[in-house]
Design a protein around this motif. Sequence first.
Motif, PDB file in Angstrom:
ATOM      1  N   THR B  23       0.842  -1.192   0.000  1.00 21.26           N
ATOM      2  CA  THR B  23       0.000   0.000   0.000  1.00 21.26           C
ATOM      3  C   THR B  23       0.880   1.245   0.000  1.00 21.26           C
ATOM      4  O   THR B  23       0.631   2.216  -0.724  1.00 21.26           O
ATOM      5  CB  THR B  23      -0.902   0.008   1.238  1.00 21.26           C
ATOM      6  N   TYR B  24       1.916   1.219   0.815  1.00 26.84           N
ATOM      7  CA  TYR B  24       2.801   2.382   0.932  1.00 26.84           C
ATOM      8  C   TYR B  24       3.486   2.667  -0.396  1.00 26.84           C
ATOM      9  O   TYR B  24       3.535   3.809  -0.852  1.00 26.84           O
ATOM     10  CB  TYR B  24       3.836   2.123   2.032  1.00 26.84           C
ATOM     11  N   VAL B  25       3.963   1.601  -1.018  1.00 24.71           N
ATOM     12  CA  VAL B  25       4.634   1.775  -2.306  1.00 24.71           C
ATOM     13  C   VAL B  25       3.677   2.403  -3.304  1.00 24.71           C
ATOM     14  O   VAL B  25       3.995   3.380  -3.980  1.00 24.71           O
ATOM     15  CB  VAL B  25       5.144   0.414  -2.837  1.00 24.71           C
ATOM     16  N   ILE B  26       2.475   1.828  -3.376  1.00 30.30           N
ATOM     17  CA  ILE B  26       1.517   2.304  -4.377  1.00 30.30           C
ATOM     18  C   ILE B  26       1.140   3.762  -4.150  1.00 30.30           C
ATOM     19  O   ILE B  26       1.186   4.591  -5.060  1.00 30.30           O
ATOM     20  CB  ILE B  26       0.261   1.419  -4.386  1.00 30.30           C
ATOM     21  N   PHE B  27       0.821   4.111  -2.922  1.00 30.82           N
ATOM     22  CA  PHE B  27       0.272   5.446  -2.693  1.00 30.82           C
ATOM     23  C   PHE B  27       1.314   6.541  -2.553  1.00 30.82           C
ATOM     24  O   PHE B  27       1.085   7.666  -2.934  1.00 30.82           O
ATOM     25  CB  PHE B  27      -0.639   5.444  -1.469  1.00 30.82           C
ATOM     26  N   PHE B  28       2.447   6.216  -1.964  1.00 30.56           N
ATOM     27  CA  PHE B  28       3.377   7.298  -1.659  1.00 30.56           C
ATOM     28  C   PHE B  28       4.554   7.368  -2.603  1.00 30.56           C
ATOM     29  O   PHE B  28       5.303   8.313  -2.595  1.00 30.56           O
ATOM     30  CB  PHE B  28       3.853   7.202  -0.208  1.00 30.56           C
ATOM     31  N   VAL B  29       4.717   6.346  -3.432  1.00 28.83           N
ATOM     32  CA  VAL B  29       5.847   6.375  -4.340  1.00 28.83           C
ATOM     33  C   VAL B  29       5.386   6.522  -5.774  1.00 28.83           C
ATOM     34  O   VAL B  29       5.944   7.291  -6.544  1.00 28.83           O
ATOM     35  CB  VAL B  29       6.711   5.106  -4.173  1.00 28.83           C
ATOM     36  N   LEU B  30       4.321   5.794  -6.120  1.00 31.05           N
ATOM     37  CA  LEU B  30       3.908   5.779  -7.516  1.00 31.05           C
ATOM     38  C   LEU B  30       2.929   6.887  -7.881  1.00 31.05           C
ATOM     39  O   LEU B  30       2.793   7.242  -9.033  1.00 31.05           O
ATOM     40  CB  LEU B  30       3.293   4.420  -7.874  1.00 31.05           C
ATOM     41  N   SER B  31       2.215   7.441  -6.905  1.00 33.22           N
ATOM     42  CA  SER B  31       1.198   8.425  -7.273  1.00 33.22           C
ATOM     43  C   SER B  31       1.777   9.838  -7.214  1.00 33.22           C
ATOM     44  O   SER B  31       2.861  10.053  -6.686  1.00 33.22           O
ATOM     45  CB  SER B  31      -0.018   8.269  -6.367  1.00 33.22           C
ATOM     46  N   PRO B  32       1.062  10.836  -7.768  1.00 34.71           N
ATOM     47  CA  PRO B  32       1.603  12.192  -7.872  1.00 34.71           C
ATOM     48  C   PRO B  32       2.032  12.778  -6.522  1.00 34.71           C
ATOM     49  O   PRO B  32       1.505  12.397  -5.483  1.00 34.71           O
ATOM     50  CB  PRO B  32       0.441  12.980  -8.477  1.00 34.71           C
ATOM     51  N   ASP B  33       2.971  13.678  -6.584  1.00 29.51           N
ATOM     52  CA  ASP B  33       3.568  14.250  -5.376  1.00 29.51           C
ATOM     53  C   ASP B  33       2.505  14.858  -4.467  1.00 29.51           C
ATOM     54  O   ASP B  33       1.826  15.814  -4.840  1.00 29.51           O
ATOM     55  CB  ASP B  33       4.562  15.340  -5.815  1.00 29.51           C
ATOM     56  N   PRO B  34       2.332  14.284  -3.293  1.00 27.57           N
ATOM     57  CA  PRO B  34       1.313  14.814  -2.384  1.00 27.57           C
ATOM     58  C   PRO B  34       1.584  16.258  -1.971  1.00 27.57           C
ATOM     59  O   PRO B  34       0.644  17.016  -1.715  1.00 27.57           O
ATOM     60  CB  PRO B  34       1.367  13.870  -1.188  1.00 27.57           C
ATOM     61  N   ALA B  35       2.838  16.637  -1.939  1.00 28.97           N
ATOM     62  CA  ALA B  35       3.158  17.995  -1.487  1.00 28.97           C
ATOM     63  C   ALA B  35       2.533  19.035  -2.406  1.00 28.97           C
ATOM     64  O   ALA B  35       2.020  20.061  -1.952  1.00 28.97           O
ATOM     65  CB  ALA B  35       4.680  18.168  -1.424  1.00 28.97           C
ATOM     66  N   VAL B  36       2.534  18.745  -3.702  1.00 28.99           N
ATOM     67  CA  VAL B  36       1.940  19.669  -4.673  1.00 28.99           C
ATOM     68  C   VAL B  36       0.447  19.815  -4.391  1.00 28.99           C
ATOM     69  O   VAL B  36      -0.109  20.907  -4.428  1.00 28.99           O
ATOM     70  CB  VAL B  36       2.161  19.150  -6.106  1.00 28.99           C
ATOM     71  N   GLN B  37      -0.189  18.684  -4.097  1.00 27.35           N
ATOM     72  CA  GLN B  37      -1.614  18.708  -3.808  1.00 27.35           C
ATOM     73  C   GLN B  37      -1.952  19.541  -2.591  1.00 27.35           C
ATOM     74  O   GLN B  37      -2.865  20.348  -2.598  1.00 27.35           O
ATOM     75  CB  GLN B  37      -2.066  17.291  -3.503  1.00 27.35           C
ATOM     76  N   ILE B  38      -1.204  19.276  -1.516  1.00 26.23           N
ATOM     77  CA  ILE B  38      -1.490  19.971  -0.268  1.00 26.23           C
ATOM     78  C   ILE B  38      -1.274  21.465  -0.439  1.00 26.23           C
ATOM     79  O   ILE B  38      -2.021  22.294   0.064  1.00 26.23           O
ATOM     80  CB  ILE B  38      -0.580  19.438   0.865  1.00 26.23           C
TER      81      ILE B  38
END
Lengths: 300, 329
Positions: B23-38
Motif C-alpha cells: 500500500t505504501y509503495v503504491i500510494f506514496f511512491v507511484l502516485s503524484p507528489d502529495p506535497a503539490v496537492q497539499i
Amino acid sequence: MTNSQRDQTLDQPADRPMLSVRDLTVAFPTAKATNEVVHHLSFDLPPGGALGIVGESGSGKSMTSLAIMNLLPPGATRSGSIVFRDTELTALREPAMRTVRGSRIAMIFQDPLSCLNPYYTVGDQIAEAYRAHRHGVSRRQAHRVAIESMERVHIRDAARRVNYYPHQFSGGMRQRVMIAMALSMEPELIIADEPTTALDVTVQAQILGLLTEIRENTGAGLILITHDLAVVSETTDQIIVMRHGDLVESGPVEQIFSEPRADYTRMLLDAVPRIDDAIDDMRTLPSSAAHETPTEGARL
Amino acid sequence: MTRQVLKRLAGMVVVLLLVCLFTYVIFFVLSPDPAVQICGKNCTPAKIDQIRDNLGLNRPFWAQFWTFLSGLFVGRTYGEGIQCSAPCLGYSFQSSQSVTSMMVQRFPVSLTVAVGAAVLWLLAGLVSGLIGAINEGKFIDRFISGLTFAGMSIPNYVLALVLQFVLVVTLRWLPFPQAVAFGDDPVQWFLNFLMPWIVLAVGYAASYTRLTRANVIEALQENYVRTARSKGLRPSVVWRRHALRPALTPIVTIFGMDFAGLLGGAVITETVFGLNGIGKMASDAITKNDQPVIMGVTLLAAFLVVVGNMVVDLVYTAIDPRVRIGASA
Ligand SMILES: Nc1ncnc2c1ncn2[C@@H]1O[C@H](COP(=O)(O)OP(=O)(O)OP(=O)(O)O)[C@@H](O)[C@H]1O
Ligand SMILES: [Mg+2]
C-alpha cells in the motif's frame, strides 16, 4: 414391552408370519421403459425368525428392504403387499409409517461410517432415535438409554464413549453403535443390509454373533441381507436367493446348503469357502431351530 | 491447538506487514507528489519544499516506510510539534483531520450496515435455500431459483434507486431518510437503515440461497440422512439436523470473508444512501485523491480480511468434530 410382545408371539398360531411379503415389485419408471429391479417377490418371516436374503450385487436386495421401510430412492415405485403384524404397510400414510420405522422395524446398513452423521456424538444419534418415538422423555433419560444400549452391544466404557463422535471409533465399533441405535427402540424386526461387508473377517464374526445374541435375548425377528452365503449360514434359519430381482430359490439353510436346486445357488455356494465347516458350525449352534418349528418358509 | 493459533498469528503479522508495504509503495511512491496537492493554488517552490520536509518526503524510501510503520504502533510527530498518536495513519489532505479518528467516527455506521444486512441475507439465504433443496425441481424451487437469478443480476445502485422510488416516493411506506441517532428515535433509525440493509442483502441472499440449496441437496444424498429417516425422525428434524447442519460448514467460511469485507465499508450502498460510513469516506477520498485516507481505508479493509480469515479458520476447526477432535480413541 419386549415381554408382552413375546407373549403375543407365543399366543399366535405358528403359521402366522410376522412379516408377509406378497408380489412385491419395485420399479424405476422412466419415460421410455419401466425398469423393474424387484419382480413379484414373496416371502414370509415367522415370528422371531431369521431370514437371509442372498444374491449378487444388483439383485435387488437393498431395494427389497427399503421397500419394506418405504424408504425407496426418489423415482422408485413399489406395488404388492407387505403385511407386518396384521398391518398392511403399503397402505400406511407417511406419519403412520414413521411410527413403525425405527421403533418397530429397525434398519442397520453397510458402511457405518457414512451412515452415522459426523457432526453429532453417537450418544446424540442414539438418543435422538429414542426420543423421536417416546414422547416426553427427557434428554437425560434418553442419554441413559443410549449408554445402556451401547453396553448391550458390548461397547466397553460406554458412559464415556457415548460422547464420542463416529470418527473416533473403529469400523467394528461403529457398526456396534448402529446396532445399539437399532436396539434402543426394542424393535420387533431388525433388517440388516450387508452389516458386515465393510468389516474384516474377525470383526464380521463378532457382529454376526452379536446379532444372534440380540435375537435370542429380545425375540426380535431378523432379516439379514448379504451377498455372502457364509454369513447367513451361521446367523439365519431360512434363506431366499435372489437374482436380477427374481426369487431363485428359498428354504431352510440346511436344505439350501445340502441340496441346492438352482444352478445359480450352486454357483453362489461354490464361492463360499469351506461350506462343510459352516454347516457343522451351524448344526452345533444351539440357536437354530430353538424357537420355532421349521415352516415351509417362503411360499411362491 | 495453541501452536496452530500462534502459527496463524505469525502468518497474519507477516501478511499485514506486506500489505502495509505494498500500500505504501503504491500510494506514496507511484502516485503524484502529495506535497503539490497539499500546497494548493498559490504555491511556491519554497512552500512545497517545506511541506515535503514536514511530511518527511525527502528522506529515503525505507526511512519513510519505517516512520509510517512505527507511526502505526507508537505514533509519530510531523514537522515541529504535530503529535499524531498511535495508530497513526496521517492526516487527511482535505480536512486535515486525523485519518484514525475519521475512521473511528465512521466505523459504527459501516458496522450497523453490515450487521443488519448480514442478518437479513443469512435468514433469507438459509431458509429459501433449504426450501428450494427439499422441493428440488418443483415449482417453488424454480420460483426461488428465478428470484436468486434476478437478485444476482440486478446492480446495487439500480435496486437502491428503484426501492427508494417505490417505497418512499410512490407507496410512502418508508419516511424520507433523515440522519438520527438510535437513542433519539429508534424507529426512524431503524427505518433509515432498512433500505440499505435490504439493498446490500439482496445480492448476498441470492448467492447464499444457491449455496445452501446446493449443499443441502448434496447432504440429502448422504447415507446418514437415510439412517435418520430409517429411525423414524420427522422430516423437519431430518432436514434441519441432518441436512442443513452439515451444509452450514462451508457457508460459515464464506460468510466470515463476506462479512469481514463489508466491515471495511459498503462503498456503493453507503454512497447511494448518503450514509457516512467507511465506504462513503473511501469514495469521497478517491474522488479527491486524498491519499492518507485512501491508504487508511485500504489498510483497514486488508486488516479486516486477514483477521476475518483467521477467525474463520478457527471457527471452522471448532464446528467440525473431525477437525476439532482427532481420531484418537
Ligand atoms: N436410484 C436408482 N435409479 C435406478 N435404478 C436403481 C436406483 N437404485 C438402484 N437401482 C437399481 O436397482 C437394482 C437393485 O439394486 P439394489 O441396491 O437393491 O441391489 P443389491 O442387491 O442391494 O446389490 P448390492 O449387493 O450391490 O447392494 C440395481 O440394478 C440398481 O442398478
Ligand atoms: Mg445393497
